[in-house]
Structures are given as C-alpha cells and as structure tokens.
Design an enzyme around this catalytic site. Structure first.
Site, PDB file in Angstrom:
ATOM      1  N   GLU A 177      10.660   0.894 -13.705  1.00 29.38           N
ATOM      2  CA  GLU A 177      11.751   1.511 -12.556  1.00 29.38           C
ATOM      3  C   GLU A 177      13.159   0.521 -12.615  1.00 29.38           C
ATOM      4  OE1 GLU A 177       9.404   1.410  -9.149  1.00 29.38           O
ATOM      5  OE2 GLU A 177       8.142   2.687  -9.787  1.00 29.38           O
ATOM      6  N   ASN A 220       8.936   2.699 -18.029  1.00 30.56           N
ATOM      7  CA  ASN A 220       8.398   3.601 -17.313  1.00 30.56           C
ATOM      8  C   ASN A 220       8.937   3.744 -15.859  1.00 30.56           C
ATOM      9  OD1 ASN A 220       5.701   4.993 -16.378  1.00 30.56           O
ATOM     10  ND2 ASN A 220       5.461   3.497 -14.988  1.00 30.56           N
ATOM     11  N   HIS A 256       5.358  11.535 -10.329  1.00 25.80           N
ATOM     12  CA  HIS A 256       4.937  11.761  -8.954  1.00 25.80           C
ATOM     13  C   HIS A 256       5.637  13.003  -8.607  1.00 25.80           C
ATOM     14  CE1 HIS A 256       2.937   8.094  -8.954  1.00 25.80           C
ATOM     15  NE2 HIS A 256       3.611   7.612  -9.359  1.00 25.80           N
ATOM     16  N   GLU A 285       1.647   8.611 -14.527  1.00 23.79           N
ATOM     17  CA  GLU A 285       1.256   8.417 -13.037  1.00 23.79           C
ATOM     18  C   GLU A 285       1.274   9.930 -12.198  1.00 23.79           C
ATOM     19  OE1 GLU A 285       3.545   5.440 -10.870  1.00 23.79           O
ATOM     20  OE2 GLU A 285       3.660   4.062 -12.652  1.00 23.79           O
ATOM     21  N   ASP A 287       0.710  13.021 -10.187  1.00 24.11           N
ATOM     22  CA  ASP A 287       0.101  13.441  -8.876  1.00 24.11           C
ATOM     23  C   ASP A 287       1.098  14.506  -8.192  1.00 24.11           C
ATOM     24  OD1 ASP A 287       1.671  11.376  -7.548  1.00 24.11           O
ATOM     25  OD2 ASP A 287       0.153  10.344  -7.060  1.00 24.11           O
TER      26      ASP A 287
HETATM   27  O1  G3I Z   1       2.983  -6.671   0.396  1.00 26.94           O
HETATM   28  C1  G3I Z   1       2.052  -6.541   1.538  1.00 26.94           C
HETATM   29  C2  G3I Z   1       1.301  -7.825   1.762  1.00 26.94           C
HETATM   30  O2  G3I Z   1       2.019  -8.970   2.123  1.00 26.94           O
HETATM   31  C3  G3I Z   1      -0.077  -7.495   2.770  1.00 26.94           C
HETATM   32  O3  G3I Z   1      -0.840  -8.552   2.799  1.00 26.94           O
HETATM   33  C4  G3I Z   1      -0.916  -6.238   2.010  1.00 26.94           C
HETATM   34  C5  G3I Z   1      -1.879  -5.771   3.024  1.00 26.94           C
HETATM   35  O4  G3I Z   1      -2.539  -4.805   2.868  1.00 26.94           O
HETATM   36  O5  G3I Z   1       0.149  -5.130   1.987  1.00 26.94           O
HETATM   37  C6  G3I Z   1       0.889  -5.326   1.068  1.00 26.94           C
HETATM   38  O6  G3I Z   1       1.645  -4.278   0.471  1.00 26.94           O
HETATM   39  C7  G3I Z   1       0.756  -3.459  -0.270  1.00 26.94           C
HETATM   40  C8  G3I Z   1       1.238  -3.202  -1.566  1.00 26.94           C
HETATM   41  O7  G3I Z   1       0.568  -2.446  -2.301  1.00 26.94           O
HETATM   42  C9  G3I Z   1       0.753  -4.687  -2.403  1.00 26.94           C
HETATM   43  O8  G3I Z   1      -0.474  -4.890  -2.258  1.00 26.94           O
HETATM   44  C10 G3I Z   1       1.406  -1.796   0.268  1.00 26.94           C
HETATM   45  O9  G3I Z   1       0.990  -1.801   1.766  1.00 26.94           O
HETATM   46  C11 G3I Z   1       0.782  -0.937  -0.358  1.00 26.94           C
HETATM   47  O10 G3I Z   1       0.984   0.237  -0.008  1.00 26.94           O
HETATM   48  C12 G3I Z   1       1.031  -1.180  -1.824  1.00 26.94           C
HETATM   49  O11 G3I Z   1       0.424   0.287  -2.715  1.00 26.94           O
HETATM   50  C13 G3I Z   1       0.667   0.251  -3.905  1.00 26.94           C
HETATM   51  C14 G3I Z   1       2.282   0.680  -4.308  1.00 26.94           C
HETATM   52  O12 G3I Z   1       2.238   0.945  -5.737  1.00 26.94           O
HETATM   53  C15 G3I Z   1       3.153  -0.544  -4.238  1.00 26.94           C
HETATM   54  O13 G3I Z   1       4.380  -0.098  -4.489  1.00 26.94           O
HETATM   55  C16 G3I Z   1      -0.409   1.506  -4.418  1.00 26.94           C
HETATM   56  O14 G3I Z   1      -1.414   0.992  -4.184  1.00 26.94           O
HETATM   57  C17 G3I Z   1       0.210   1.932  -5.754  1.00 26.94           C
HETATM   58  O15 G3I Z   1      -0.626   3.090  -5.731  1.00 26.94           O
HETATM   59  C18 G3I Z   1       1.477   2.132  -5.976  1.00 26.94           C
HETATM   60  O16 G3I Z   1       1.792   2.443  -7.364  1.00 26.94           O
HETATM   61  C19 G3I Z   1       3.063   2.767  -7.827  1.00 26.94           C
HETATM   62  C20 G3I Z   1       3.230   2.285  -9.447  1.00 26.94           C
HETATM   63  O17 G3I Z   1       2.610   1.061  -9.490  1.00 26.94           O
HETATM   64  C21 G3I Z   1       4.641   2.455 -10.014  1.00 26.94           C
HETATM   65  N1  G3I Z   1       5.040   3.976  -9.651  1.00 26.94           N
HETATM   66  C22 G3I Z   1       4.854   4.202  -8.230  1.00 26.94           C
HETATM   67  C23 G3I Z   1       3.505   4.158  -7.731  1.00 26.94           C
HETATM   68  C24 G3I Z   1       3.186   4.706  -6.374  1.00 26.94           C
HETATM   69  O18 G3I Z   1       4.184   4.124  -5.560  1.00 26.94           O
END
Ligand code: G3I
Length: 374
Positions: A177, A220, A256, A285, A287
């Site tokens: 990205e 990607n 996505h 990825e 969905d």
């Molecule tokens: O950063 C906070 C952290 O400070 C806190 O302690 C924690 C508590 O749960 O949350 C943290 O943020 C989370 C983050 O993952 C890091 O752990 C978010 O809430 C959470 O929503 C996030 O989700 C992931 C997301 O990427 C982040 O961008 C998803 O699980 C994951 O499926 C998603 O995957 C991305 C690909 O890597 C790239 N392309 C898009 C795709 C969908 O967003």
C-alpha cells in the site's frame, strides 16, 4: 436372474442414477456435513500449479474479540484451513507490530507455528508484510531515529524476518500500500518513504532478495483491481525499478470488494498488462462484503451476487498466465475483519460463522474445477 444379468442390471441402474443426479453447482453435496468433506475441497478442485489460499486468522482485530486466538485454539478452523487450502498468509502475525514488538526483540513463535502448519499440510506460505505505513510498533513510529539508524533498523528487520523463513515462503508482500488513490506516493503516512525518500523502496526489495533469493517479491495494494491512477502508478514504477536491477517479481491486487459497488470489470485486463511486463500477478486478500442489518441473515440474492464477484475475480486471475495464486482474506465469517471495520457490513467470506459453505464457496470450487479440466 443369473449373475451376469444381475451385474448388468446393477450397472444400468447405477448409470441411470448418475444421470439423474442433479448438477452440483453451488449446492452442498448432501453426503457430508457442510464444510467437512475431504473429497471436494478447494485445493483438490484447483489446477495443479495453482495456489488457492487463505489468511490465517490471528493478531490484529482478533485481539479485541471475545474468542481466543483462532489459529491456535479452534480445532475445526485448523482442520478446514489444512484441508481446503494450498497456501496460507499470516493475517497479522508477520506484521512489524506483531513480530518486532520492541527494538531488537523479535516474536517469532506465531509465525513459526504457521510455517510448521503449512509444511505439515503441504501448503505454500505468502509472507505479509515488510514495508508498510500501518501496524508499525510505537517504538518505531515515535523513536526519533536518525536516517542512518532507520535504514539499519529496516535492513535488520527485513533480513532477520525473511532470512528466518528462507526457502519456506513462496511470495513476500515486500511493500504494501505505498500509493494513495491518486497515484502519488503515501509520503506522509509511510515512515520509510517520509524519512528516507522513495529510493528506500528499492532497498527493501534488494535486502529481501539477499535474505531469500528463492522468494518471489511483490508489491501489494487495495483499490488496484481496475485500471486507475493507483494501478497506473505501479505500472510506471515497477519497470523503472526493474531497469535499475531491483528484484521485483510481482504485482498483487488485494481484492477487498463490496456488493455496494460494481465489480471491477477491467481486473483481467489490468492483471494482463502487468503480466505483459513479465511480472507474476496474484490476488492476495479477496473478500466481498455486503450490507447486513444486525440480527438479520443475508438474502439469497445478496449471496448470489457475492458468489458472482468471487467467481469473476477468480476467473480473471485464472485467465492470466502468471496469476497462479488466489488468496481469500479469511475463509469464515466467524473471524473476518470486515464487521469490525465496517459498521453494518459483513458476511464477506465463503463460509458462515458455523463453517457452512456459502454459494461463494461453491462458485470458487466450481470455477477451480472447470479450470483444472481445461
Ligand atoms: O493498534 C491497536 C493497539 O494499540 C491495541 O492495543 C489493539 C487492541 O486490540 O488494537 C490495535 O489495532 C488493531 C490492529 O489490527 C493491530 O493489532 C486494530 O484494532 C485492528 O482492527 C487491526 O486489524 C487488522 C488490520 O489489517 C489493520 O490494518 C486486521 O486484523 C487485518 O485483517 C487487516 O488486514 C489488512 C491487510 O494486512 C492489508 N490489506 C487490508 C487488510 C484489511 O484491512
């Protein structure tokens, strides 16, 4: 009846039965509990040299949900992940924040477990990701490092992580990205580009290649399924890097999608123009989310539309020579990132919360089967 006559009658009867059997398109087979049959899985349906993959649920949004780590604790999930897919991608377990939580401290246990699982199940692994603006640890983003220190930190990270899994990762999403929708670099968000300038992108690929010459190295991104300013930016950047000898092997579209919007109808043409440059392509990825009011089920029409999007995306990839890998971003709605990010949307994967196969599952399986017969 004599024995030969009996045999003949039996053969005729079974031939009639076979003829009368309904076509299986988009329907469960009835013989096996939903999602359990070993005989008719996606990986079995796929052409031999084609990888059908899933993200491995864990880390990220899962940590704020009311279930334990899915990959580690959900037996049924693991069974299906092994049975259905020939490729796996760590959803969050190889991202900076997760795998490099403190300066000089690496947390490899979860990624090691994914790689071991993949080896046991004869699966390829897609590595995700090394150079991104998101999910970076605070120590990195707020560290006030000098340029030399930052370069050294990035090089160490890439070579340590890629080196650890050398020979075991088929494709790495090296840079994730890096462009805005208008095709300009994400300079403000991306710490590496902002602090070290755009040439650092080439270094990231060089360092990854040094650490594992056998891994295929990818860009990607999301929103690059169609021909548009962002995908054009990659089409311009990649040959320029290759002319400088930078080891870039592929361009990946995340996929996505949402049924709110039309299907990106130039997907195949878009992948083809990267293929024409001699690059590998991949869908990484996939969905397809939809609008679902709380407490309601998706309608049959919504599920069919979703299935159609999955099918068309897969067909586009299968039609392009160098697109040999199609990964869905999780295979069950139980663990999908979508409802956590998009209020009122969900049901984006190919199995529901109970691992029951949805029309999208059958669309993917039938499309793989047709391709395997060609
Ligand atoms: O950063 C906070 C952290 O400070 C806190 O302690 C924690 C508590 O749960 O949350 C943290 O943020 C989370 C983050 O993952 C890091 O752990 C978010 O809430 C959470 O929503 C996030 O989700 C992931 C997301 O990427 C982040 O961008 C998803 O699980 C994951 O499926 C998603 O995957 C991305 C690909 O890597 C790239 N392309 C898009 C795709 C969908 O967003």
């Amino acid at each position: 009846m004599k024995v030969p006559q009996l045999l003949l009658a039996a053969v005729l009867a079974s031939a009639l039965l076979l003829q009368a059997a309904p076509a299986q398109a988009h329907q469960p087979d009835g013989k096996h509990p939903p999602g359990q049959s070993k005989q008719d899985t996606l990986r079995r349906a796929a052409p031999k040299d084609f990888k059908i993959g899933s993200a491995v649920a864990g880390g990220g949004h899962h940590e704020s949900q009311d279930y334990p780590d899915p990959f580690t604790f959900d037996k049924e999930y693991r069974k299906l992940l092994g049975a259905e897919f020939s490729s796996v991608s760590p959803e969050n377990q190889a991202k900076w924040e997760f795998i490099h939580p403190e300066p000089g401290v690496y947390r490899f246990a979860e990624m090691d477990a994914i790689v071991r699982f993949a080896q046991k199940n004869k699966q390829a692994v897609r590595g995700h990701t090394l150079f991104w603006h998101s999910q970076n640890p605070q120590w990195l983003e707020q560290g006030n490092f000098s340029d030399d220190e930052l370069r050294a930190i990035l090089k160490d990270h890439i070579q340590t992580v890629v080196g650890r899994y050398a020979g075991k990762i088929q494709q790495w999403d090296v840079a994730n990205e890096i462009f805005n929708d208008d095709g300009t670099l994400r300079t403000a968000d991306n710490i590496w580009i902002r602090e070290l300038g755009p040439d650092i992108i080439a270094d990231a690929f060089r360092w990854a290649h040094e650490a594992d010459p056998s891994a295929k190295l990818f860009f990607n991104d999301f929103g690059v399924e169609d021909i548009n300013a962002k995908s054009n930016a990659y089409l311009e950047l990649i040959p320029r890097l290759q002319a400088q000898g930078v080891p870039v092997d592929g361009f990946a579209v995340q996929g996505h999608l949402s049924t709110r919007y039309g299907f990106p109808s130039n997907l195949q043409a878009n992948l083809q123009r990267f293929d024409d440059l001699g690059l590998e392509t991949a869908v990484t990825e996939m969905d397809v989310r939809m609008d679902v009011a709380a407490g309601t089920e998706p309608t049959a029409a919504q599920l069919e539309k979703q299935a159609d999007y999955y099918q068309r995306a897969l067909e586009a990839c299968l039609a392009v020579d160098g697109c040999r890998s199609f990964t869905i971003w999780g295979f069950t709605d139980k663990y999908s990132w979508v409802p956590v990010f998009f209020a009122g949307e969900g049901e984006a994967t190919v199995m529901d919360e109970n691992f029951t196969r949805k029309p999208a599952y059958y669309a993917v399986r039938d499309t793989l089967r047709s391709a395997a017969r060609r």
